[in-house]
Design a protein around this motif. Structure first.
Motif, PDB file in Angstrom:
ATOM      1  N   GLY A  35      47.726 -15.596 -14.908  1.00  0.00           N
ATOM      2  CA  GLY A  35      47.809 -14.857 -13.657  1.00  0.00           C
ATOM      3  C   GLY A  35      46.437 -14.342 -13.302  1.00  0.00           C
ATOM      4  O   GLY A  35      46.046 -13.269 -13.700  1.00  0.00           O
ATOM      5  N   ILE A  36      45.700 -15.103 -12.550  1.00  0.00           N
ATOM      6  CA  ILE A  36      44.327 -14.719 -12.250  1.00  0.00           C
ATOM      7  C   ILE A  36      44.355 -13.699 -11.135  1.00  0.00           C
ATOM      8  O   ILE A  36      44.835 -13.972 -10.040  1.00  0.00           O
ATOM      9  N   LEU A 120      46.322 -18.454  -4.887  1.00  0.00           N
ATOM     10  CA  LEU A 120      46.544 -18.467  -6.330  1.00  0.00           C
ATOM     11  C   LEU A 120      47.392 -17.278  -6.756  1.00  0.00           C
ATOM     12  O   LEU A 120      48.363 -17.416  -7.498  1.00  0.00           O
ATOM     13  N   ASN A 121      47.046 -16.085  -6.282  1.00  0.00           N
ATOM     14  CA  ASN A 121      47.760 -14.882  -6.691  1.00  0.00           C
ATOM     15  C   ASN A 121      49.193 -14.875  -6.173  1.00  0.00           C
ATOM     16  O   ASN A 121      50.111 -14.431  -6.869  1.00  0.00           O
ATOM     17  N   LEU A 122      49.400 -15.380  -4.972  1.00  0.00           N
ATOM     18  CA  LEU A 122      50.753 -15.467  -4.442  1.00  0.00           C
ATOM     19  C   LEU A 122      51.567 -16.464  -5.266  1.00  0.00           C
ATOM     20  O   LEU A 122      52.740 -16.214  -5.587  1.00  0.00           O
ATOM     21  N   GLY A 123      50.939 -17.578  -5.625  1.00  0.00           N
ATOM     22  CA  GLY A 123      51.616 -18.531  -6.501  1.00  0.00           C
ATOM     23  C   GLY A 123      52.027 -17.893  -7.807  1.00  0.00           C
ATOM     24  O   GLY A 123      53.137 -18.113  -8.318  1.00  0.00           O
ATOM     25  N   PHE A 124      51.134 -17.067  -8.352  1.00  0.00           N
ATOM     26  CA  PHE A 124      51.428 -16.386  -9.609  1.00  0.00           C
ATOM     27  C   PHE A 124      52.625 -15.453  -9.472  1.00  0.00           C
ATOM     28  O   PHE A 124      53.480 -15.376 -10.365  1.00  0.00           O
ATOM     29  N   ALA A 146      45.530 -23.665  -3.133  1.00  0.00           N
ATOM     30  CA  ALA A 146      44.287 -23.106  -3.656  1.00  0.00           C
ATOM     31  C   ALA A 146      43.506 -24.153  -4.445  1.00  0.00           C
ATOM     32  O   ALA A 146      42.275 -24.236  -4.336  1.00  0.00           O
ATOM     33  N   ALA A 147      44.225 -24.971  -5.215  1.00  0.00           N
ATOM     34  CA  ALA A 147      43.568 -25.991  -6.037  1.00  0.00           C
ATOM     35  C   ALA A 147      42.832 -26.998  -5.164  1.00  0.00           C
ATOM     36  O   ALA A 147      41.722 -27.448  -5.501  1.00  0.00           O
TER      37      ALA A 147
END
Length: 415
Positions: A35-36, A120-124, A146-147
């Protein structure tokens, strides 16, 4: 590294754990999605008083509440990076009460603007089910966005989704491709994962030299898991010349970061005097640190050190306690050792029923010496009704694994 003890039939045949200095399954550190959070590498324009440095550092340096007010002001004006940072502050309770739903709301605002870190954070958050219902496919979708923008953390997480088949069909080659993208940007977790893929021939042809190269890149950045794996490669001589001293060096680096597996391996190196002067006190010190973190093999070996009084005062009750901890985690060798303690009444009241129970658990997991010992209990009628047929069944299972004592026992039964 198996530590046998010459013994008459019926005595314990094995003692310490056999450290698997070979690459096994992907470690928990790799299996968990990272979880970045935007407390690093998160910058936004210095507009309307919003700080230009990352939120995590500035909040440490000053009044977190004041920082929150400044960042919220910028976020409300539509700055994506500020919205992302505000989401992080809500997610972590920095300058405001922790609130995952608010975190998701602000991450989404930034993510919908195309801000990669927020994606990324929403994905996490979807991945973990924080502030929103857990949804692997939504996690995957945001990680991919994001990737595709080159975010290394998202590339790593996307690789994790593909390697585990979470939210998408399992595809190890696709996982390898995403790990490589992140690894080439210097992401140490991805470098470690890439090393694991090459070491095990997963998603690519097995290639120990490539594995060592990627493990080294991550290890030199301080990744404790990669340091442990690199130590294993040096110990086994895989992809590099066998070098016990080099193995010890890498195990120590990881052990000093409280990596439990590395602590266990380092303890074993001290106990056996491989790559370092033999020192049972040091072995006990490292076994204890690993054991207290729940490393089952270290718990077993610490039990043996207490039982034998090596590197520590002899204490059979303490030995039983550590054997039990490892046995309850399913370590077959510890189950066999605990059974022996019950059978012999060492450190615990003698109890053949308990001995049979623990021998059976280990035997059913395929542990050869436990199969032999269970056969012995049936032959002698201890803790079970005497039954030569059952004894022969268990002796045969052990004999098929090459245990010489079981072969002899079968011969004596005329089987």
């Amino acid at each position: 590294m198996l530590f046998p003890e010459a013994a008459a039939r019926g005595e314990r045949l094995t003692r310490l754990s056999k450290p698997a200095f070979a690459i096994g399954l992907l470690t928990a550190a790799l299996c968990a999605h990272a979880g970045i959070q935007p407390d690093v590498d998160t910058e936004f324009p210095q507009t309307n008083g919003a700080p230009s440095r990352e939120v995590g550092q500035s909040a440490h340096q000053g009044d977190a509440r004041a920082q929150f007010i400044l960042i919220r002001r910028a976020a409300e004006q539509g700055h994506g990076a500020a919205q992302n940072s505000l989401g992080w502050m809500y997610a972590n309770g920095r300058g405001v009460d922790q609130d995952d739903q608010e975190a998701v709301r602000w991450y989404r605002k930034a993510a919908e603007q195309g801000y990669a870190q927020a994606q990324l954070n929403l994905g996490f958050m979807y991945d973990e089910g924080r502030g929103v219902g857990k949804d692997d496919q939504e996690a995957l979708r945001w990680y991919r966005k994001a990737a595709e923008q080159g975010n290394a953390g998202a590339q790593f997480n996307l690789g994790q989704m593909y390697v585990s088949g979470q939210g998408v069909g399992k595809d190890e080659r696709e996982a390898l491709a995403w790990y490589r993208k992140a690894a080439q940007q210097g992401d140490k977790r991805a470098q470690d994962a890439l090393g694991w893929m090459y070491a095990n021939g997963i998603g690519a042809d097995k290639d120990d030299q490539q594995a060592v190269d990627w493990y080294r890149k991550a290890a030199e950045q301080g990744d404790a898991d990669a340091q442990t794996q690199l130590g294993q490669m040096h110990f086994d001589g895989r992809g590099v010349n066998k070098d016990d001293r080099e193995a010890v060096m890498w195990f120590r680096k990881a052990a000093e970061q409280r990596h439990a597996e590395a602590q266990f391996y380092l303890g074993t190196m001290y106990h056996t005097g491989q790559g370092v002067a033999k020192d049972d006190r040091e072995a006990v010190r490292w076994y204890l640190q690993a054991a207290e973190q729940g490393e089952a093999r270290a718990q077993n070996d610490l039990g043996w050190m207490f039982e034998e009084g090596q590197g520590v005062a002899k204490d059979e009750r303490a030995a039983v306690q550590w054997y039990r901890k490892a046995a309850e985690q399913g370590l077959s060798l510890a189950q066999d050792n605990l059974a022996f303690m019950y059978r012999s009444g060492r450190g615990v009241d003698k109890d053949d029923l308990q001995a049979v129970m623990w021998y059976r658990r280990a035997a059913e997991n395929g542990h050869a010496t436990a199969q032999f010992h269970l056969g012995l209990m049936y032959e002698q009628g201890r803790g079970v009704t005497r039954d030569d047929r059952q004894a022969a069944i268990w002796y045969r299972k052990a004999a098929e694994q090459g245990l010489a004592e079981a072969v002899s026992a079968l011969a004596k039964l005329g089987r």
